[in-house]
Design a protein around this motif. Structure first.
Motif, short mmCIF file in Angstrom:
data_model
loop_
_atom_site.label_atom_id
_atom_site.label_comp_id
_atom_site.label_asym_id
_atom_site.label_seq_id
_atom_site.Cartn_x
_atom_site.Cartn_y
_atom_site.Cartn_z
N GLU A 65 3.16 15.54 -7.22
CA GLU A 65 2.31 14.80 -6.30
C GLU A 65 3.06 13.95 -5.26
OE1 GLU A 65 -1.37 14.09 -9.49
OE2 GLU A 65 -0.02 12.44 -8.98
N LYS A 66 4.30 13.59 -5.57
CA LYS A 66 5.00 12.62 -4.73
C LYS A 66 6.28 13.19 -4.12
CE LYS A 66 1.90 9.60 -6.03
NZ LYS A 66 0.86 9.13 -5.08
N TYR B 12 1.52 4.41 -12.49
CA TYR B 12 0.56 5.42 -12.96
C TYR B 12 -0.27 4.87 -14.13
CZ TYR B 12 1.72 9.65 -10.25
OH TYR B 12 1.84 10.59 -9.24
N GLU C 25 -2.54 2.86 -10.34
CA GLU C 25 -2.23 2.52 -8.95
C GLU C 25 -1.26 3.52 -8.30
OE1 GLU C 25 -3.59 0.18 -7.12
OE2 GLU C 25 -4.85 -0.61 -8.75
N GLU C 26 -1.30 4.76 -8.80
CA GLU C 26 -0.37 5.76 -8.29
C GLU C 26 -0.63 6.13 -6.82
OE1 GLU C 26 -3.67 8.06 -10.46
OE2 GLU C 26 -2.54 6.19 -10.73
N LYS C 27 -1.84 5.83 -6.35
CA LYS C 27 -2.16 6.13 -4.94
C LYS C 27 -1.26 5.35 -3.98
CE LYS C 27 -5.84 2.62 -4.76
NZ LYS C 27 -5.60 2.12 -6.13
N ARG C 28 -0.69 4.25 -4.46
CA ARG C 28 0.19 3.44 -3.61
C ARG C 28 1.59 4.06 -3.45
NH1 ARG C 28 -1.75 -2.18 -3.44
NH2 ARG C 28 -3.53 -2.42 -4.85
N GLU D 204 0.81 -1.22 0.00
CA GLU D 204 0.00 0.00 0.00
C GLU D 204 0.84 1.27 0.00
OE1 GLU D 204 -3.23 0.07 -0.32
OE2 GLU D 204 -3.54 -2.10 -0.19
#
Length: 258
Positions: free
Chosen positions: A42-43, A18, A22-25, A4
């Motif tokens: 974003e990161k 991306y 699944e970029e939220k991980r 996660e």
């Protein structure tokens, strides 16, 4: 389920995650990340290529860190000693790149989506191969990924040159996994007499004057015809989606213009 909180020490797993949606991980990325462009906004940036900010990485509490290459072995060791889960991929060929993308898709529960993306690129590869069958002229290409010492392209770059319709002057070195084993001399380049020079110096801009004024190269075809090109390392020197989406198409564009 799967991990996660992922940290990507190089660009290609970031781009692939991306593409898989699944970029939220992802909680941390490399400072060299260019694709997708929004990742930089974003990161959190936590690593260069060889080194990483261990304090910043551990503070993000990742459940998986993904890296690439034996060059990151010390960084991987440091992270493992801090109790983190680390995967270091060491892909060198296009076949291995595609296989590792599937592994990444499997890890985040997107096996089918990864399979479909890979199939698209495999179809493109087959199309490029068929296109090359009808070509009578294939330019001799010297690809340079570092200046001092002179280092020629890694295996997937050599394969990309072939797929794009060129002939890698130093293809006999492509199976050498370590950069130090792909070191050549300026005389070697002179003797190969390439038609085209493609530079993509890992981590820095190509020095055009250095290339044009190299004494040993002044009589080569690529200097006399001024067939000198530079490629962004992010589309050719990272073993991920960018290679198929931009790297090989850009090489094809260069070779078809000759």
């Amino acid at each position: 389920m799967g991990p996660e909180r992922i940290i990507c020490l190089t660009e290609e797993p970031t781009e692939m995650l991306y593409l898989l949606g699944e970029e939220k991980r992802i909680v941390g990325i490399s400072v060299y990340t260019e694709r997708p462009t929004r990742a930089k906004q974003e990161k959190t940036k936590v690593s260069a290529f060889i080194s990483g900010n261990l304090k910043k990485i551990t503070a993000l509490e990742p459940d998986l860190v993904i890296g690439f290459s034996d060059i990151q072995s010390q960084l991987a060791k440091d992270l493992i000693e801090r109790g983190l889960n680390v995967i270091i991929f060491n892909q060198r060929s296009i076949t291995e790149i595609l296989a590792n993308m599937q592994i990444l898709g499997n890890l985040v529960g997107q096996a089918e989506k990864a399979k479909n993306l890979i199939l698209e690129w495999q179809n493109a590869i087959e199309f490029w191969k068929q296109e090359n069958e009808s070509k009578t002229y294939k330019p001799k290409v010297f690809f340079q990924e570092w200046d001092e010492p002179i280092i020629t392209g890694i295996q997937w770059v050599s394969e990309a040159i072939t797929l794009a319709g060129g002939e890698d002057c130093f293809s006999h070195l492509k199976d050498r996994k370590l950069a130090k084993d792909r070191i050549i001399t300026a005389e070697d380049v002179k003797d190969a007499n390439p038609d085209v020079y493609v530079g993509s110096w890992c981590g820095k801009a190509m020095d055009w004057d250095w290339v044009r004024n190299k004494p040993e190269w002044l009589s080569t075809n690529f200097i006399k015809s001024n067939k000198i090109f530079e490629l962004d390392p992010s589309i050719i020197l990272q073993p991920g989606p960018a290679l198929f989406l931009e790297g090989i198409p850009k090489l094809k564009e260069i070779f078809s213009s000759l």
